[in-house]
Design a protein around this motif. Structure first.
Motif, PDB file in Angstrom:
ATOM      1  N   ALA A   1      36.388  87.011  25.049  1.00  0.00           N
ATOM      2  CA  ALA A   1      37.470  87.777  24.428  1.00  0.00           C
ATOM      3  C   ALA A   1      38.695  86.921  24.127  1.00  0.00           C
ATOM      4  N   ARG A   2      39.051  86.038  25.023  1.00  0.00           N
ATOM      5  CA  ARG A   2      40.234  85.200  24.771  1.00  0.00           C
ATOM      6  C   ARG A   2      40.036  84.288  23.571  1.00  0.00           C
ATOM      7  N   ALA A   3      38.874  83.697  23.482  1.00  0.00           N
ATOM      8  CA  ALA A   3      38.586  82.835  22.336  1.00  0.00           C
ATOM      9  C   ALA A   3      38.557  83.661  21.052  1.00  0.00           C
ATOM     10  N   ALA A   4      38.032  84.873  21.144  1.00  0.00           N
ATOM     11  CA  ALA A   4      38.000  85.755  19.975  1.00  0.00           C
ATOM     12  C   ALA A   4      39.414  86.101  19.528  1.00  0.00           C
TER      13      ALA A   4
ATOM     14  N   PRO B   1      41.360  95.434   8.661  1.00  0.00           N
ATOM     15  CA  PRO B   1      40.153  95.297   9.486  1.00  0.00           C
ATOM     16  C   PRO B   1      40.292  94.230  10.571  1.00  0.00           C
ATOM     17  N   LEU B   2      41.079  93.208  10.312  1.00  0.00           N
ATOM     18  CA  LEU B   2      41.317  92.185  11.326  1.00  0.00           C
ATOM     19  C   LEU B   2      42.140  92.764  12.476  1.00  0.00           C
ATOM     20  N   HIS B   3      43.164  93.538  12.150  1.00  0.00           N
ATOM     21  CA  HIS B   3      43.969  94.180  13.188  1.00  0.00           C
ATOM     22  C   HIS B   3      43.119  95.168  13.994  1.00  0.00           C
TER      23      HIS B   3
ATOM     24  N   LEU C   1      36.502  86.186  10.689  1.00  0.00           N
ATOM     25  CA  LEU C   1      36.122  87.513  11.189  1.00  0.00           C
ATOM     26  C   LEU C   1      34.728  87.490  11.806  1.00  0.00           C
ATOM     27  N   THR C   2      33.838  86.779  11.175  1.00  0.00           N
ATOM     28  CA  THR C   2      32.484  86.662  11.711  1.00  0.00           C
ATOM     29  C   THR C   2      32.506  85.949  13.056  1.00  0.00           C
ATOM     30  N   ARG C   3      33.278  84.868  13.137  1.00  0.00           N
ATOM     31  CA  ARG C   3      33.379  84.145  14.407  1.00  0.00           C
ATOM     32  C   ARG C   3      34.015  85.024  15.487  1.00  0.00           C
TER      33      ARG C   3
ATOM     34  N   ALA D   1      41.282  85.278  16.070  1.00  0.00           N
ATOM     35  CA  ALA D   1      41.889  86.362  15.288  1.00  0.00           C
ATOM     36  C   ALA D   1      43.338  86.035  14.935  1.00  0.00           C
ATOM     37  N   TYR D   2      44.078  85.497  15.891  1.00  0.00           N
ATOM     38  CA  TYR D   2      45.463  85.119  15.604  1.00  0.00           C
ATOM     39  C   TYR D   2      45.534  84.015  14.551  1.00  0.00           C
TER      40      TYR D   2
END
Length: 177
Positions: A58-61, A77-79, A46-48, A65-66
């Motif tokens: 955004a794509r890397a984020a 919170p992840l969603h 989540l921090t990353r 996340a996935y």
């Protein structure tokens, strides 16, 4: 999380990853993280994700996340963070879908204040989403927040009036009255 040598820093970091609280809502218990997240890798992910999103990667984020979703698929919170990234990328409808899903999940869990917060995000993002606005009105009425529900009723009736749905607008005004 608690067995690591620097557990206090990790707990503080985990607390920062929780969604913002609605005004007057009780603080999220830390046990939510401990129950829903099986290991501290999700907290680190989540921090990353947040850091990558802040750096406009955004794509890397989303990839991160996935990956984190595999460890904690029900961690809301992840969603929520994924919805924010989608919105940031311009995928507004996908973000709205994600926020609606998060709102519904919080509603099922009995966390009405969080459900209301996410429904408000949907309505702010897409004021013409009448289904979300209606669900928001229901949540507000259920919580006893009548003044706020009335404001939403008036906004809903105004939208219906502008869409030339005069019978529905009249019905909404009557319900609000």
């Amino acid at each position: 999380l608690l067995l690591q040598p620097d557990w206090y820093a990790h707990v503080r970091q985990a607390r920062e990853q929780l969604p913002e609280e609605a005004a007057g809502a009780p603080c999220h218990p830390l046990v939510e993280i401990l129950v829903q997240v099986q290991n501290s890798q999700v907290i680190d992910a989540l921090t990353r994700v947040r850091n990558l999103a802040k750096q406009n990667h955004a794509r890397a984020a989303m990839e991160e996340a996935y990956t984190a979703l595999q460890e904690a698929p029900f961690y809301l919170p992840l969603h929520s963070l994924m919805g924010d990234i989608l919105n940031q990328q311009g995928f507004t409808q996908d973000a709205i879908t994600k926020f609606n899903m998060v709102a519904a999940a919080y509603g099922v869990r009995g966390e009405a204040s969080q459900a209301v917060a996410f429904l408000r995000r949907v309505v702010r993002t897409d004021p013409m989403d009448l289904v979300a606005r209606t669900r928001l009105i229901e949540q507000l009425t259920t919580r006893g927040l009548i003044d706020e529900a009335l404001r939403e009723y008036l906004d809903l009736a105004d939208i219906q009036y502008r869409l030339a749905e005069l019978d529905q607008a009249r019905s909404t005004y009557t319900t609000a009255l």
